[in-house]
Design a protein around this motif. Structure first.
Motif, PDB file in Angstrom:
ATOM      1  N   UNK A  20     -23.896  31.707  26.135  1.00  0.00           N
ATOM      2  CA  UNK A  20     -23.457  32.901  25.417  1.00  0.00           C
ATOM      3  C   UNK A  20     -21.981  32.710  25.072  1.00  0.00           C
ATOM      4  N   UNK A  21     -21.643  32.787  23.805  1.00  0.00           N
ATOM      5  CA  UNK A  21     -20.258  32.550  23.384  1.00  0.00           C
ATOM      6  C   UNK A  21     -19.689  33.822  22.774  1.00  0.00           C
ATOM      7  N   UNK A  22     -18.454  34.154  23.191  1.00  0.00           N
ATOM      8  CA  UNK A  22     -17.847  35.384  22.666  1.00  0.00           C
ATOM      9  C   UNK A  22     -16.330  35.247  22.500  1.00  0.00           C
ATOM     10  N   UNK A  23     -15.834  34.002  22.489  1.00  0.00           N
ATOM     11  CA  UNK A  23     -14.378  33.848  22.515  1.00  0.00           C
ATOM     12  C   UNK A  23     -13.833  32.944  21.415  1.00  0.00           C
ATOM     13  N   UNK A  24     -12.646  33.327  20.995  1.00  0.00           N
ATOM     14  CA  UNK A  24     -11.852  32.499  20.091  1.00  0.00           C
ATOM     15  C   UNK A  24     -10.922  31.665  20.961  1.00  0.00           C
ATOM     16  N   UNK A  25     -10.786  30.388  20.646  1.00  0.00           N
ATOM     17  CA  UNK A  25      -9.882  29.510  21.397  1.00  0.00           C
ATOM     18  C   UNK A  25      -8.819  28.954  20.455  1.00  0.00           C
ATOM     19  N   UNK A  26      -7.574  29.182  20.806  1.00  0.00           N
ATOM     20  CA  UNK A  26      -6.465  28.594  20.075  1.00  0.00           C
ATOM     21  C   UNK A  26      -6.024  27.357  20.853  1.00  0.00           C
ATOM     22  N   UNK A  27      -5.955  26.240  20.183  1.00  0.00           N
ATOM     23  CA  UNK A  27      -5.570  25.008  20.891  1.00  0.00           C
ATOM     24  C   UNK A  27      -4.043  24.915  20.896  1.00  0.00           C
ATOM     25  N   UNK A  28      -3.498  25.139  22.072  1.00  0.00           N
ATOM     26  CA  UNK A  28      -2.032  25.085  22.208  1.00  0.00           C
ATOM     27  C   UNK A  28      -1.569  23.639  22.393  1.00  0.00           C
ATOM     28  N   UNK A  29      -2.270  22.934  23.265  1.00  0.00           N
ATOM     29  CA  UNK A  29      -1.951  21.527  23.522  1.00  0.00           C
ATOM     30  C   UNK A  29      -3.247  20.770  23.732  1.00  0.00           C
ATOM     31  N   UNK A  44      -8.662  15.355  25.975  1.00  0.00           N
ATOM     32  CA  UNK A  44      -7.377  15.127  26.637  1.00  0.00           C
ATOM     33  C   UNK A  44      -7.132  16.356  27.508  1.00  0.00           C
ATOM     34  N   UNK A  45      -6.185  16.252  28.395  1.00  0.00           N
ATOM     35  CA  UNK A  45      -5.768  17.430  29.146  1.00  0.00           C
ATOM     36  C   UNK A  45      -5.267  18.459  28.116  1.00  0.00           C
ATOM     37  N   UNK A  46      -5.869  19.640  28.130  1.00  0.00           N
ATOM     38  CA  UNK A  46      -5.591  20.602  27.048  1.00  0.00           C
ATOM     39  C   UNK A  46      -5.251  21.984  27.592  1.00  0.00           C
ATOM     40  N   UNK A  47      -4.450  22.684  26.827  1.00  0.00           N
ATOM     41  CA  UNK A  47      -4.195  24.101  27.119  1.00  0.00           C
ATOM     42  C   UNK A  47      -4.735  24.900  25.945  1.00  0.00           C
ATOM     43  N   UNK A  48      -5.666  25.792  26.249  1.00  0.00           N
ATOM     44  CA  UNK A  48      -6.270  26.651  25.226  1.00  0.00           C
ATOM     45  C   UNK A  48      -5.881  28.100  25.506  1.00  0.00           C
ATOM     46  N   UNK A  49      -5.741  28.866  24.458  1.00  0.00           N
ATOM     47  CA  UNK A  49      -5.454  30.296  24.602  1.00  0.00           C
ATOM     48  C   UNK A  49      -6.707  31.034  24.157  1.00  0.00           C
ATOM     49  N   UNK A  50      -7.268  31.786  25.078  1.00  0.00           N
ATOM     50  CA  UNK A  50      -8.580  32.395  24.826  1.00  0.00           C
ATOM     51  C   UNK A  50      -8.441  33.887  24.534  1.00  0.00           C
ATOM     52  N   UNK A  51      -9.178  34.328  23.509  1.00  0.00           N
ATOM     53  CA  UNK A  51      -9.293  35.767  23.221  1.00  0.00           C
ATOM     54  C   UNK A  51     -10.779  36.083  23.160  1.00  0.00           C
ATOM     55  N   UNK A  70     -14.265  38.638  22.950  1.00  0.00           N
ATOM     56  CA  UNK A  70     -14.696  39.718  22.048  1.00  0.00           C
ATOM     57  C   UNK A  70     -14.208  41.084  22.528  1.00  0.00           C
ATOM     58  N   UNK A  71     -14.359  41.341  23.844  1.00  0.00           N
ATOM     59  CA  UNK A  71     -13.953  42.649  24.375  1.00  0.00           C
ATOM     60  C   UNK A  71     -12.447  42.862  24.190  1.00  0.00           C
ATOM     61  N   UNK A  72     -11.664  41.806  24.401  1.00  0.00           N
ATOM     62  CA  UNK A  72     -10.212  41.923  24.222  1.00  0.00           C
ATOM     63  C   UNK A  72      -9.863  42.168  22.753  1.00  0.00           C
ATOM     64  N   UNK A  73     -10.586  41.490  21.867  1.00  0.00           N
ATOM     65  CA  UNK A  73     -10.336  41.706  20.434  1.00  0.00           C
ATOM     66  C   UNK A  73     -10.657  43.152  20.053  1.00  0.00           C
ATOM     67  N   UNK A  74     -11.800  43.635  20.555  1.00  0.00           N
ATOM     68  CA  UNK A  74     -12.194  45.019  20.249  1.00  0.00           C
ATOM     69  C   UNK A  74     -11.158  46.017  20.786  1.00  0.00           C
ATOM     70  N   UNK A  75     -10.713  45.782  22.019  1.00  0.00           N
ATOM     71  CA  UNK A  75      -9.713  46.667  22.629  1.00  0.00           C
ATOM     72  C   UNK A  75      -8.407  46.643  21.864  1.00  0.00           C
ATOM     73  N   UNK A  76      -8.026  45.442  21.463  1.00  0.00           N
ATOM     74  CA  UNK A  76      -6.786  45.274  20.713  1.00  0.00           C
ATOM     75  C   UNK A  76      -6.881  45.983  19.343  1.00  0.00           C
ATOM     76  N   UNK A  77      -8.034  45.833  18.697  1.00  0.00           N
ATOM     77  CA  UNK A  77      -8.226  46.464  17.383  1.00  0.00           C
ATOM     78  C   UNK A  77      -8.205  47.987  17.511  1.00  0.00           C
ATOM     79  N   UNK A  78      -8.741  48.469  18.624  1.00  0.00           N
ATOM     80  CA  UNK A  78      -8.795  49.905  18.825  1.00  0.00           C
ATOM     81  C   UNK A  78      -7.395  50.485  19.083  1.00  0.00           C
ATOM     82  N   UNK A  79      -6.603  49.767  19.881  1.00  0.00           N
ATOM     83  CA  UNK A  79      -5.266  50.283  20.211  1.00  0.00           C
ATOM     84  C   UNK A  79      -4.236  49.958  19.134  1.00  0.00           C
ATOM     85  N   UNK A  80      -4.468  48.882  18.387  1.00  0.00           N
ATOM     86  CA  UNK A  80      -3.520  48.462  17.340  1.00  0.00           C
ATOM     87  C   UNK A  80      -4.314  48.124  16.071  1.00  0.00           C
TER      88      UNK A  80
END
Lengths: 160, 171
Positions: free
Chosen positions: B48-57, B101-108, B110-120
């Motif tokens: 089950x996938x529900x997240x956006x991943x930003x590749x930081x490193x 490679x050793x990576x740092x991802x920033x995850x957002x 679905x629930x966080x996106x919905x909450x963020x959209x609701x508050x902002x």
């Protein structure tokens, strides 16, 4: 506006608009125009920029794209009441993804992209909800294209 | 690891270019940093996938399941992101993503996106528009490819096609 259509009532009846507050639907209703078009009317041509978003109220609209070289990837959608088209106009001002024309008489509610931009600045919540509707519809298109590519992969794997 | 709003906006300008500094901070506060070791899966096919991943490193590879076989398709590196469709509309994942490679991802999620959209909502509208533009770019690229190019003849050419359409690097 077609006098027989109550756009507010129609918007209230759509599950996809269920997240909108009643007063937000009223704002949307006031921002949109409703018109009726005859069979074969072309709303959008894929080779010409479009600046309107359409919501089908009654009837059917066919969405087609240029014949492609790849079998199975011709986009061919039949859209009905509650479906949106022309949504790319709200994302950017580039060329549409498909040509959309009526199949029989069609009633649509439409919103110019410029009105959406005004709405976006004046009422961010309505704009966000509308943007979400559009995003969900685009997700479906993306998934259809990915499925078509997966089918192609499988065919080439068998052939290879 | 401390990421500033300026760094985040600069690295993901395609996604965050329209946001003001405060909005980027709101988003940054909701991103979850994830450290992924080489060879570790980020998302597996059918999960089950529900997240956006930003590749930081680092670097992430993508694999497709074709007729029961796993096929490597390509890679993405810093400044790129994946999971656009599922963060908007969660669904089973169609492929596997794995750190090469050793990576740092920033995850957002679905629930966080919905909450963020609701508050902002303004921020939410801009984010959804940017994510929609990413998807429309894909649809236009597919359409252009299919209209102007010849049919891939084999699996290797299919992979090359997807790599080109997605802007993926070689594995």
């Amino acid at each position: 506006m077609d006098s027989k259509i109550d756009l507010g009532e129609f918007l209230h009846s759509l599950p996809s608009f269920a997240e909108f507050e009643p007063q937000e639907l009223t704002v949307l209703e006031r921002a949109m125009s409703v018109d009726r078009y005859p069979d074969g009317y072309e709303f959008i041509n894929e080779n010409k920029p479009n600046d309107k978003l359409f919501l089908i109220v009654e009837g059917r609209v066919i969405a087609t794209s240029r014949r492609t070289k790849l079998r199975g990837l011709d986009v061919f959608d039949r859209l009905g009441p509650g479906d949106l088209f022309g949504y790319v106009a709200l994302i950017d001002r580039g060329l549409p993804l498909a040509t959309c024309r009526t199949e029989g008489p069609v009633t649509v509610a439409w919103l110019p992209a410029s009105a959406f931009d005004l709405l976006f600045r004046a009422n961010a919540r309505i704009a966000y909800r509308f943007q979400k509707l559009v995003a969900l519809q685009i997700v479906q298109r993306v998934r259809a294209s990915v499925n078509a590519l997966d089918t192609l992969f499988a065919e080439r794997d068998i052939a290879g | 690891m401390a990421i500033t709003t300026e760094q985040l906006q600069q690295r993901f300008s395609q996604l965050l270019g329209k946001l003001d500094r405060e909005e980027v901070q709101v988003l940054l506060d909701r991103l979850t940093p994830i450290n992924v070791a080489p060879g570790e899966d980020v998302v597996r096919a059918e999960d089950h996938a529900d997240s956006l991943y930003l590749i930081w490193e680092g670097k992430v590879a993508f694999f497709k399941e074709v007729s029961g076989k796993t096929i490597a398709v390509g890679t993405l590196g810093p400044g790129r992101f994946f999971g656009t469709e599922v963060v908007i509309d969660p669904a089973p994942e169609v492929g596997t993503s794995r750190a090469v490679e050793s990576s740092i991802l920033l995850r957002l999620d679905h629930a966080s996106l919905e909450g963020l959209c609701d508050s902002h909502p303004r921020l939410g509208g801009h984010l959804l528009r940017a994510l929609s533009l990413d998807m429309v770019d894909w649809l236009r690229a597919v359409k252009k490819y299919m209209t102007e190019r010849t049919l891939p003849n084999d699996l290797r050419e299919c992979i090359q096609m997807v790599r080109e359409l997605r802007g993926l690097g070689e594995i």
